[in-house]
Structure formats: structure tokens, C-alpha cells
Design a protein around this motif. Sequence first.
Motif, mmCIF file in Angstrom:
data_model
loop_
_atom_site.group_PDB
_atom_site.id
_atom_site.type_symbol
_atom_site.label_atom_id
_atom_site.label_comp_id
_atom_site.label_asym_id
_atom_site.label_seq_id
_atom_site.Cartn_x
_atom_site.Cartn_y
_atom_site.Cartn_z
ATOM 1 N N GLY A 77 -1.608 -16.269 -1.749
ATOM 2 C CA GLY A 77 -2.681 -15.332 -2.086
ATOM 3 C C GLY A 77 -3.353 -14.780 -0.848
ATOM 4 O O GLY A 77 -3.637 -13.581 -0.751
ATOM 5 N N LEU A 78 -3.618 -15.639 0.146
ATOM 6 C CA LEU A 78 -4.240 -15.195 1.386
ATOM 7 C C LEU A 78 -3.337 -14.218 2.133
ATOM 8 O O LEU A 78 -3.809 -13.234 2.701
ATOM 9 N N GLY A 79 -2.026 -14.478 2.118
ATOM 10 C CA GLY A 79 -1.088 -13.587 2.794
ATOM 11 C C GLY A 79 -1.124 -12.184 2.230
ATOM 12 O O GLY A 79 -1.150 -11.190 2.977
ATOM 13 N N LEU A 80 -1.159 -12.069 0.897
ATOM 14 C CA LEU A 80 -1.238 -10.746 0.258
ATOM 15 C C LEU A 80 -2.533 -10.036 0.618
ATOM 16 O O LEU A 80 -2.523 -8.874 1.052
ATOM 17 N N VAL A 81 -3.653 -10.739 0.466
ATOM 18 C CA VAL A 81 -4.954 -10.112 0.697
ATOM 19 C C VAL A 81 -5.114 -9.705 2.161
ATOM 20 O O VAL A 81 -5.661 -8.638 2.470
ATOM 21 N N ALA A 129 -4.266 -1.291 -8.904
ATOM 22 C CA ALA A 129 -4.238 -2.422 -7.972
ATOM 23 C C ALA A 129 -3.342 -3.548 -8.482
ATOM 24 O O ALA A 129 -2.769 -4.305 -7.701
ATOM 25 N N SER A 130 -3.191 -3.632 -9.810
ATOM 26 C CA SER A 130 -2.361 -4.703 -10.367
ATOM 27 C C SER A 130 -0.901 -4.568 -9.940
ATOM 28 O O SER A 130 -0.181 -5.567 -9.865
ATOM 29 N N LEU A 131 -0.450 -3.336 -9.654
ATOM 30 C CA LEU A 131 0.920 -3.149 -9.175
ATOM 31 C C LEU A 131 1.157 -3.958 -7.906
ATOM 32 O O LEU A 131 2.208 -4.598 -7.746
ATOM 33 N N VAL A 132 0.181 -3.925 -7.003
ATOM 34 C CA VAL A 132 0.291 -4.652 -5.743
ATOM 35 C C VAL A 132 0.502 -6.140 -5.991
ATOM 36 O O VAL A 132 1.310 -6.799 -5.327
ATOM 37 N N GLN A 133 -0.213 -6.673 -6.984
ATOM 38 C CA GLN A 133 -0.086 -8.100 -7.300
ATOM 39 C C GLN A 133 1.230 -8.406 -8.006
ATOM 40 O O GLN A 133 1.880 -9.411 -7.714
ATOM 41 N N TRP A 134 1.653 -7.525 -8.927
ATOM 42 C CA TRP A 134 2.882 -7.764 -9.668
ATOM 43 C C TRP A 134 4.120 -7.725 -8.779
ATOM 44 O O TRP A 134 5.129 -8.370 -9.085
ATOM 45 N N LEU A 135 4.072 -6.956 -7.687
ATOM 46 C CA LEU A 135 5.218 -6.896 -6.782
ATOM 47 C C LEU A 135 5.602 -8.280 -6.270
ATOM 48 O O LEU A 135 6.781 -8.607 -6.125
ATOM 49 N N GLY A 136 4.588 -9.098 -5.982
ATOM 50 C CA GLY A 136 4.847 -10.468 -5.537
ATOM 51 C C GLY A 136 4.929 -11.444 -6.689
ATOM 52 O O GLY A 136 5.843 -12.264 -6.768
ATOM 53 N N PRO A 188 0.813 -1.229 0.000
ATOM 54 C CA PRO A 188 0.000 0.000 0.000
ATOM 55 C C PRO A 188 0.844 1.276 0.000
ATOM 56 O O PRO A 188 0.504 2.242 -0.694
ATOM 57 N N SER A 189 1.948 1.270 0.744
ATOM 58 C CA SER A 189 2.829 2.439 0.778
ATOM 59 C C SER A 189 3.508 2.645 -0.576
ATOM 60 O O SER A 189 3.659 3.783 -1.035
ATOM 61 N N ILE A 190 3.909 1.558 -1.211
ATOM 62 C CA ILE A 190 4.546 1.648 -2.522
ATOM 63 C C ILE A 190 3.578 2.206 -3.549
ATOM 64 O O ILE A 190 3.909 3.123 -4.322
ATOM 65 N N GLN A 191 2.351 1.683 -3.560
ATOM 66 C CA GLN A 191 1.346 2.134 -4.522
ATOM 67 C C GLN A 191 1.035 3.619 -4.331
ATOM 68 O O GLN A 191 0.898 4.365 -5.299
ATOM 69 N N LYS A 192 0.949 4.040 -3.090
ATOM 70 C CA LYS A 192 0.660 5.449 -2.788
ATOM 71 C C LYS A 192 1.774 6.358 -3.288
ATOM 72 O O LYS A 192 1.525 7.482 -3.744
#
Length: 481
Positions: A297-301, A54-61, A44-48
Motif C-alpha cells: 500500500g505504501l509503495g502505491l501511494v 481513482a479506483s482504477l489506480v488501485q484495481w491495477l495492482g 497516473p499515465s494510464i488513468q490519464k
Amino acid sequence: MTVTASEATTEIQPYRWRWIALFVILAAEVMDLLDALVTSIAAPSIQKDVGGGASLVQWLGAGYTLAMAVGLITGGRLGDLFGRKRMFVIGAFGFTTASLLCGVSAGPEMLIASRVLQGLFGAVMLPQGLGLIREMFPPQDMGKAFGMFGPVMTISSVGGPVLAGWLVDADFFGTGWRMIFLINLPIGLAAALAGMRFLPEYRLSNATKLDLVGVALVSVASFLLIYPLIQGRELGWPVWTYISMAASIVLFAVFARYESRRAASGKDPLVTPGLFRKRAFTGGLVAGLAFFSGMMGLGLVFNLYTQLGLGFSPLKAGLTGLPQAIGGVIGFGLAMSGLQEKLGRGLLQIGTVVMAAGAAVLALTIHLAGLDVGSWQLAPGLALVGIGMGLTMAPFFDIVLAGVEPHESGSASGTLTAIQQLGGALGTAVLGTLFFNLLQNRWSFGSSMQVTVWVEVGLLALTFALSYLLPRKARADGQGH
């Protein structure tokens, strides 16, 4: 010091600097484990800061784990061909450079590309360490050497998210989230330089050439599956996303056929085709894909839910997840106390049931408490999830590998490890997309989280069902992961 395979068999004296070399290898493992975990806390801090959807958050992992999955298939072979010390040092320097690029990224594109680069260099670095340990240590010390991995992985898994949250909140020198990558610089440089000094050189005198066509096929097939799963939601699911996923399945089939033909012609395949004719191994692959997809997936969410939904700081989010990490340590400890040998496959099944029960408790807690839920209320469910996770993961590799022949264990182990990473990318893509899609359709954070948790319960049920295809016990001859 350069050792060939023929000389290794007659080597009498163990390598002089083996214990120092072991700590160099463990430093590389720590970097990989931390980087696999930290971005879910900092996302969240990176995206901000850098923008991106939202896809950025997923691509990071997913970018990191997908690159790692593809790279691991050939990473060990590179060491056989060009020398394990050389490839370890190249991997360590490359990983450190990629970490620097992550830390100075000005936009989402550069950050994602740098994460992919991290994963690729990590896949070059990590397999060399395991191979070198087998060559450096005499049989009586081998168990002690590999036994060091457990505590190091445990400390990293427990401390990683907390460290990430602390670094983001502390904002050292105004770096904010960037410090989670920049902290790799001293560790990576030390590992690379110490590797140059203390690691022995080792390569196989009869190593075979790389299967570059196979690498290309499996890489493209994986990308065609993951890319539309992550980007499709933001783009409104155009027709090409479905065509891409269908093409991925076709390309995986082409890959399987190509590997079979390569093996039939006497060439060394990327993956031994005969493995897929073994029910226990294919069942283990699908079970592993389901298990690791749900877990990652659960860990990210969950980290998105605590920060974006509950308003927790990155440090508080990291501390909130601590019961799960501690539960994982307890689960591993219980498994290693004799339960693994006694129960075999049954321990894996007990673990999935405990993990599913913990997830159900977590969903119920979120349902009853709503957005007033606190860290302590979430702790019981998370602790159960962690204990179940430890009980399941401890015997998983050894049980699956018991279903293959000893001469196939190298290829089987590499394939299983790649599936573990691919599962992480797939879970980040699927569960992350589900969570963001529910939010986009005006579901509350609590409701979206509950649905994601119940999907994880379903994946654990699938893992439990597939476990009946696996052997009842690990092999007693030590041929395992």
C-alpha cells in the motif's frame, strides 16, 4: 519425458537440460515480478489515457494480486493433477496473451479484467517451476538452483520501477504506458516455447482432486472484502459496501468450517484446518497480512505522491524509489550473511523496527520540506525502509513454517504465499482509499502522504507485536519455504 512420483524416487541421473530449464523458470519469475511492480509507476499515465476514477489506480495492482492470491491456492495442485510442464506452458501462453490484452486495452474495464487474467495465469505458471526444480536437480545442486532466485528477484525489484518509468517516458512507437505490458510478449513467448522444449513432464500418480467448493468460497469471500474497500469511496460508502464486508467475514468462517468437515471425512482440503489451531502459524498469517498490506500500500501511494503531488515524471518517480530497492538488497544480503541463523525471530523484529524508523524519517522529511522536497532528500528514509524490509522478509517464511509439522509445510507454505498476495491487494485497497479520501477532503498531497506513512508505522508495530507468537528459530532440517 514423463516422470511419475514413484519413478522419481529411483531416478539416478539428474535431468539433462536442468540448467536451461532453470532459466526458463526464472524468465517466468521475472515477468511476474515486473508486472507486480510496474503499474504503480505507470498508474497516473494510464488513468490519464484511458480514463476511470481513482479506483482504477488501485484495481491495477489489487486485481492482479487478488487473482494471484486465489489462484496460487490451487495452482500447484493443477500441476500435480495434469502435469507441471503442461500447466507451466499453459500459464506462460495465457500470461502472455493477457499481457497483450492489457497493452491494447481501450478502456478501464478491459484493462482491469486483463490484469485479473494475468494474475490467474501467473498463479498457474509460477508454482510449477518450484516443483520442477525439486525434481530436476540432485541434492548437491538444489541449493545453487534456488540460490539463483535471490539475484533475479533483486535485479527485478531494483530495475522494475525504473524500467517502467523509462518505457512510459520513452513512448516507443507511440505506445506510452502500453509498452510495460507489451514487453512481456517476447519474454513470455520465449518462456512458453522453451518450456515446451526443455522442461520435463512431471505429475503425481496419487494426486487428489481439486477442492472446487473451497476455491469458490475463498474467492467470493476475498472479492466481497476488497471490492467495497476500493469502490466504496467513489460511491459515497452506500450501505451495501458495509454489508458486503460483513458478508465476507461470514463467508470466510463458512470456508473454515467446510474445510474442517472435508478433512474430517478423509478428503484432501484446500488448506489443512489443523494449521489454524497452531498459535505460531495463525500469528504468522496475521503478521504477514499486516506487513505485506503496509508494504504494498505504501509503495502505491508513494508513487502517486511523487507524480501527482511533486510533479515527477514516471522515470524520475522510478529513480526516486531506487534507494528503497537498493536498501532491500542490502537488507537481504545482511540477513543471508549469517544473521538469519544467528538471530532467528530477532532479525525479523529488528527489521520491522528499522523499517518503521525509515518510515518515520520519510514522514518527517515530507513535513519539513513540503512540496519542495527532492529525490535526494527522500533517499535516507527510503533506504532505511528498504533495509528493514529486506531484514524482515528474509527470515519470515522460514520462521513461520518452523511452527508447523514437516508434513504440513506444503499446505502452510502455499497459504502463506497466498496471504502475501492477499495482503498486497488489501494494502492497495485500504491505504489507497485512505490517501484518495484525504485528498478528496482537501488535504494537501504532503499531509495525505504523511498520514499514510504513519498508518504504515502502525502496521509495522502490529507486525512486531505479533512476531512474539512466532518460533524463535527456523527449523534446522531444511523444511522451509
